[in-house]
Design an enzyme around this catalytic site. Sequence first.
Site, PDB file in Angstrom:
ATOM      1  CE  LYS A  11      -3.830  -2.364   2.334  1.00  0.00           C
ATOM      2  NZ  LYS A  11      -4.881  -2.259   3.387  1.00  0.00           N
ATOM      3  CE1 TYR A  51      -9.267  -3.211   0.283  1.00  0.00           C
ATOM      4  CE2 TYR A  51      -8.437  -1.254  -0.832  1.00  0.00           C
ATOM      5  CZ  TYR A  51      -8.222  -2.367  -0.032  1.00  0.00           C
ATOM      6  OH  TYR A  51      -6.959  -2.631   0.457  1.00  0.00           O
ATOM      7  CG  PHE A  59     -13.220   1.377   6.966  1.00  0.00           C
ATOM      8  CD1 PHE A  59     -12.728   0.805   5.797  1.00  0.00           C
ATOM      9  CD2 PHE A  59     -13.803   0.542   7.916  1.00  0.00           C
ATOM     10  CE1 PHE A  59     -12.815  -0.566   5.581  1.00  0.00           C
ATOM     11  CE2 PHE A  59     -13.900  -0.822   7.708  1.00  0.00           C
ATOM     12  CZ  PHE A  59     -13.411  -1.385   6.525  1.00  0.00           C
ATOM     13  NE  ARG A  87      -5.820 -12.177   5.381  1.00  0.00           N
ATOM     14  CZ  ARG A  87      -6.581 -11.071   5.373  1.00  0.00           C
ATOM     15  NH1 ARG A  87      -6.760 -10.382   4.244  1.00  0.00           N
ATOM     16  NH2 ARG A  87      -7.141 -10.644   6.464  1.00  0.00           N
ATOM     17  CB  THR A  93      -7.061  -5.847   9.866  1.00  0.00           C
ATOM     18  OG1 THR A  93      -7.530  -7.025   9.207  1.00  0.00           O
ATOM     19  CG2 THR A  93      -7.426  -4.616   9.061  1.00  0.00           C
ATOM     20  NE  ARG A 104      -2.252  -5.730   7.106  1.00  0.00           N
ATOM     21  CZ  ARG A 104      -3.407  -6.281   6.736  1.00  0.00           C
ATOM     22  NH1 ARG A 104      -3.932  -7.266   7.421  1.00  0.00           N
ATOM     23  NH2 ARG A 104      -4.043  -5.826   5.666  1.00  0.00           N
ATOM     24  CG  ASN A 114      -3.555  -2.400   6.879  1.00  0.00           C
ATOM     25  OD1 ASN A 114      -3.408  -2.087   5.701  1.00  0.00           O
ATOM     26  ND2 ASN A 114      -4.618  -3.051   7.312  1.00  0.00           N
ATOM     27  CG  HIS A 117      -5.125  -6.356  -0.380  1.00  0.00           C
ATOM     28  ND1 HIS A 117      -6.352  -6.310   0.225  1.00  0.00           N
ATOM     29  CD2 HIS A 117      -5.202  -7.318  -1.341  1.00  0.00           C
ATOM     30  CE1 HIS A 117      -7.149  -7.211  -0.349  1.00  0.00           C
ATOM     31  NE2 HIS A 117      -6.470  -7.828  -1.308  1.00  0.00           N
ATOM     32  CD  GLU A 128      -8.680  -9.475  -3.485  1.00  0.00           C
ATOM     33  OE1 GLU A 128      -7.496  -9.728  -3.159  1.00  0.00           O
ATOM     34  OE2 GLU A 128      -9.547  -9.111  -2.654  1.00  0.00           O
TER      35      GLU A 128
HETATM   36  P1  IDP Z   1      -7.692  -6.974   5.621  1.00  0.00           P
HETATM   37  O1  IDP Z   1      -6.906  -5.996   4.779  1.00  0.00           O
HETATM   38  O2  IDP Z   1      -6.891  -7.469   6.786  1.00  0.00           O
HETATM   39  O3  IDP Z   1      -8.313  -8.100   4.812  1.00  0.00           O
HETATM   40  P2  IDP Z   1     -10.364  -5.808   5.731  1.00  0.00           P
HETATM   41  O4  IDP Z   1     -11.320  -5.955   6.866  1.00  0.00           O
HETATM   42  O5  IDP Z   1     -10.641  -6.551   4.460  1.00  0.00           O
HETATM   43  O6  IDP Z   1      -8.910  -6.150   6.290  1.00  0.00           O
HETATM   44  O7  IDP Z   1     -10.277  -4.259   5.416  1.00  0.00           O
HETATM   45  C1  IDP Z   1      -9.687  -3.779   4.222  1.00  0.00           C
HETATM   46  C2  IDP Z   1      -8.819  -2.592   4.554  1.00  0.00           C
HETATM   47  O8  IDP Z   1      -9.647  -1.513   5.026  1.00  0.00           O
HETATM   48  C3  IDP Z   1      -7.816  -2.810   5.705  1.00  0.00           C
HETATM   49  O9  IDP Z   1      -6.642  -3.470   5.305  1.00  0.00           O
HETATM   50  C4  IDP Z   1      -7.544  -1.394   6.143  1.00  0.00           C
HETATM   51  O10 IDP Z   1      -6.657  -0.706   5.256  1.00  0.00           O
HETATM   52  C5  IDP Z   1      -8.940  -0.777   6.023  1.00  0.00           C
HETATM   53  N1  IDP Z   1      -9.686  -0.902   7.281  1.00  0.00           N
HETATM   54  C6  IDP Z   1     -10.239  -2.027   7.832  1.00  0.00           C
HETATM   55  N2  IDP Z   1     -10.863  -1.764   8.993  1.00  0.00           N
HETATM   56  C7  IDP Z   1     -10.702  -0.438   9.194  1.00  0.00           C
HETATM   57  C8  IDP Z   1     -11.126   0.461  10.245  1.00  0.00           C
HETATM   58  O11 IDP Z   1     -11.774   0.066  11.221  1.00  0.00           O
HETATM   59  N3  IDP Z   1     -10.763   1.774  10.089  1.00  0.00           N
HETATM   60  C9  IDP Z   1     -10.062   2.237   9.024  1.00  0.00           C
HETATM   61  N4  IDP Z   1      -9.649   1.446   8.031  1.00  0.00           N
HETATM   62  C10 IDP Z   1      -9.954   0.125   8.111  1.00  0.00           C
HETATM   63 MG    MG Z   2      -9.722  -7.991   3.291  1.00  0.00          MG
END
Ligand code: IDP
Ligand code: MG
Length: 145
Positions: A11, A51, A59, A87, A93, A104, A114, A117, A128
């Site tokens: 990212k 997304y 968010f 993962r 996350t 992370r 973070n 992805h 994807e």
């Molecule tokens: P992941 O990337 O670990 O699969 P997801 O729940 O799919 O997590 O969320 C996608 C992306 O959205 C996260 O990697 C992060 O950049 C962002 N994100 C997820 N939850 C939050 C939040 O609570 N606040 C702000 N950004 C978030």
């Molecule tokens: Mg995800």
Amino acid sequence: MAIERTLSIIKPDGVEKGVIGKVIARFEEQGLKPIAIRLTQLSKADAEGFYAVHKARSFFADLVKFMTSGPVVLMVLEGEGAVAKNREIMGATDPAKAAPGTLRKDFATNIEKNTVHGSDSLENAKVEVSYFFPEVQIHSYQWKK
Ligand code: IDP
Ligand code: MG
């Protein structure tokens, strides 16, 4: 376990921190081969489409803004159980909850910025990967080491 392909993205925060090489090294060290790599900057439409599953989340708008804020590195990773392994290497996350030694934990700023992805299932990985890479831009190879 089967050989799988998964989509990885470094990212904008990861690119800005100068850890492209370190992230790719972790993947290679742990058995994941980059078989397609492209540095690019996502358009708003690219990020919104990618997304789309999160579009109802609070968010979403901030996430799209962040993901389009600078260059990213798109990669296809290949290896045994690549989806779950990626993962695992990434960590949770929220970096505050990520295990020691994960990307992370070591590089992320917060739950949004973070660093990486990774596809969350084999089914989503296929969608994807094809979202960003036509098959002709993916090149499998064997390691000799
Ligand atoms: P992941 O990337 O670990 O699969 P997801 O729940 O799919 O997590 O969320 C996608 C992306 O959205 C996260 O990697 C992060 O950049 C962002 N994100 C997820 N939850 C939050 C939040 O609570 N606040 C702000 N950004 C978030
Ligand atoms: Mg995800």
